[in-house]
Design an enzyme around this catalytic site. Structure first.
Site, PDB file in Angstrom:
ATOM      1  CD  GLU A 204      -2.838  -0.508   2.655  1.00  0.00           C
ATOM      2  OE1 GLU A 204      -2.854   0.825   3.259  1.00  0.00           O
ATOM      3  OE2 GLU A 204      -3.633  -1.274   3.216  1.00  0.00           O
TER       4      GLU A 204
ATOM      5  CD  GLU B  45     -11.934   0.957   1.284  1.00  0.00           C
ATOM      6  OE1 GLU B  45     -12.272  -0.130   1.808  1.00  0.00           O
ATOM      7  OE2 GLU B  45     -10.678   1.240   1.446  1.00  0.00           O
TER       8      GLU B  45
ATOM      9  CE  LYS C 109     -10.142   2.143   4.541  1.00  0.00           C
ATOM     10  NZ  LYS C 109      -8.991   2.261   4.130  1.00  0.00           N
TER      11      LYS C 109
ATOM     12  CD  GLU D 153      -7.978   6.474   6.828  1.00  0.00           C
ATOM     13  OE1 GLU D 153      -8.501   5.329   6.593  1.00  0.00           O
ATOM     14  OE2 GLU D 153      -6.759   6.924   7.136  1.00  0.00           O
TER      15      GLU D 153
END
Length: 459
Positions: A265, A319, A322, A328
């Site tokens: 990542e 996302e 999240k 985030e």
């Protein structure tokens, strides 16, 4: 007429180089699914095929997505969750059933290449998970061996950079001794099975904890003063290389320097809450675009030159479910409608970011052509920074990729010279467009050679 053996070999070599340039197997992407607005798996598969992304990492083992990626040639990383670790460790039949459910029905049509058992387990603080991680990995490996997929699928786990006790300078990189025997056991497994050591380096977090302009430039692969490692006499010009080399040093210190490093990542958020430092479209585009250019240059890192580390960008989509700060939920390279959040040159139709051209009145062609070239005595580290910066600014760097007319000689100085000049020619051709932190100069001598043509304003 028969093809002479050496002619055939040259044809084969050129095809191989072209394949390397096109496949770019070192570029992957993370596909997180903590969201309620993701496109159908079939649409995601088509999207990935339209890009130069060759690998996708799933945090779980979504059968619909694995099936959608069948016969695409895209490598797939699947994951067993932290919650599965105790059962995988204590019950070989559980591991066998896991493999029979998540691998056997799809492989080899779906190109599963790696199973990650758990995510950032060692830094979770859960002693039960930490001690059971290696037995879980061993049982998954044994189950794979029994299923006979040919040894192509590897088993590993993914670590946070917090496993390092020290990372600056990179030559002093070392693991936190509190993980001692656990880390040695995991690395012994990696070494014995040929599986990679997967790590999550985020220059974004480094900048967030040290938000100075020079740190931002260092993190974004932009021209900067660099950071000198007195032990190796290497000047690092970007944070990514420094972090990866710190991991390499830590592996070497335990006797595992030959274990492959994979970046599981890395990424940069394009927006965040008002009190967050660093998230922006400009920063995200600079980081990811320059990182991709750096990987495509195949220069590697100072301690591991000549090969790009397999790197999975975070992330394919936002996302939206999240928890945590706004950043985030803002790492996606693509939107749910499959359009780009911002262009970092991943599209096969245009592998360099688009640069808007402003219409201008044509100026008279100068009497003498000029080229932007590096000054004598500039270090490879600075030239590498210039190369990354130029190729991340929307120019076509394919001629200096494998198989390109300017790939040979395969040196940082040669590749940087081409890229620096191309950026200058695509800018306004003012003297300050050929500065590169005072490491470049204008020349009236054409640096073109053989089939490698350096463009100029009169070309």
């Amino acid at each position: 007429m028969a093809v002479r053996p050496y002619t055939f070999a040259l044809i084969l070599l050129s095809l191989l180089q072209a394949n390397i340039a096109n496949s770019q197997s070192f570029i992957g992407v993370n596909y997180g699914q903590v969201a309620d607005n993701l496109p159908p798996p079939s649409a995601t598969a088509k999207l990935l095929q339209s890009t130069s992304i060759q690998k996708v990492r799933l945090y779980g083992s979504d059968p619909a997505l694995i099936k959608a990626l069948a016969n695409t040639g895209i490598g797939i990383v699947i994951g067993a969750s932290n919650g599965d670790i105790p059962s995988l460790a204590s019950d070989p039949n559980f591991a066998k059933n896991w493999v029979n459910t998540n691998v056997v029905p799809f492989y080899p049509a779906s190109k599963i290449i790696l199973i990650t058992v758990g995510n950032e387990v060692l830094t979770s603080g859960d002693q039960n998970l930490m001690t059971k991680l290696l037995p879980a990995m061993q049982n998954v490996q044994n189950a794979l061996n029994a299923a006979s997929p040919g040894g192509e699928i590897k088993v590993s786990t993914v670590h946070s950079m917090a496993i390092l006790k020290q990372s600056e300078p990179p030559s002093t990189g070392s693991f936190d001794p509190s993980y001692g025997d656990l880390m040695k056991g995991l690395l012994g497994f990696n070494n014995a099975t040929g599986s990679p050591f997967a790590i999550n380096p985020y220059p974004y977090f480094a900048y967030r904890s040290d938000p100075r302009p020079e740190t931002l430039a260092f993190c974004l692969f932009q021209p900067n003063a660099g950071r000198f490692d007195a032990n190796t006499k290497i000047k690092y010009m970007n944070m990514f290389d420094a972090q990866v080399d710190a991991v390499h040093s830590a592996l070497s210190s335990l006797g595992f320097k030959n274990v492959e490093i994979v970046v599981a990542e890395t990424g940069w958020p394009y927006k965040g809450d008002s009190n967050e430092v660093g998230p922006s479209i400009e920063n995200a585009k600079a980081y990811n675009g320059n990182l991709i250019a750096h990987l495509r240059s195949v220069v590697g890192t100072p301690l591991m030159p000549g090969k790009s580390v397999d790197t999975y960008l975070f992330a394919l989509y936002d996302e939206d479910l999240k928890p945590g700060p706004g950043s985030e939920r803002s790492f996606g390279l693509f939107k749910p409608d499959l359009t780009m959040t911002y262009d970092v040159g991943l599209s096969k139709s245009s592998q360099t970011p688009s640069t808007p051209k402003t219409p201008v009145t044509p100026s008279p062609v100068p009497n003498k052509a000029t080229w932007c070239v590096p000054k004598a005595g500039v270090s490879d580290a600075q030239l590498q920074a210039n190369l990354d910066y130029a190729c991340g600014r929307g120019i076509d760097c394919s001629p200096i990729q494998p198989g390109g007319a300017c790939f040979e000689p395969n040196t940082v100085s040669s590749h940087a010279a081409y890229a620096m000049n191309l950026l200058y020619q695509n800018s306004d051709r003012n003297p300050w467009n050929c500065d590169f932190s005072q490491t470049a100069t204008l020349s009236s001598k054409n640096p073109s050679y053989n089939a490698c043509k350096y463009p100029s304003e009169s070309a």
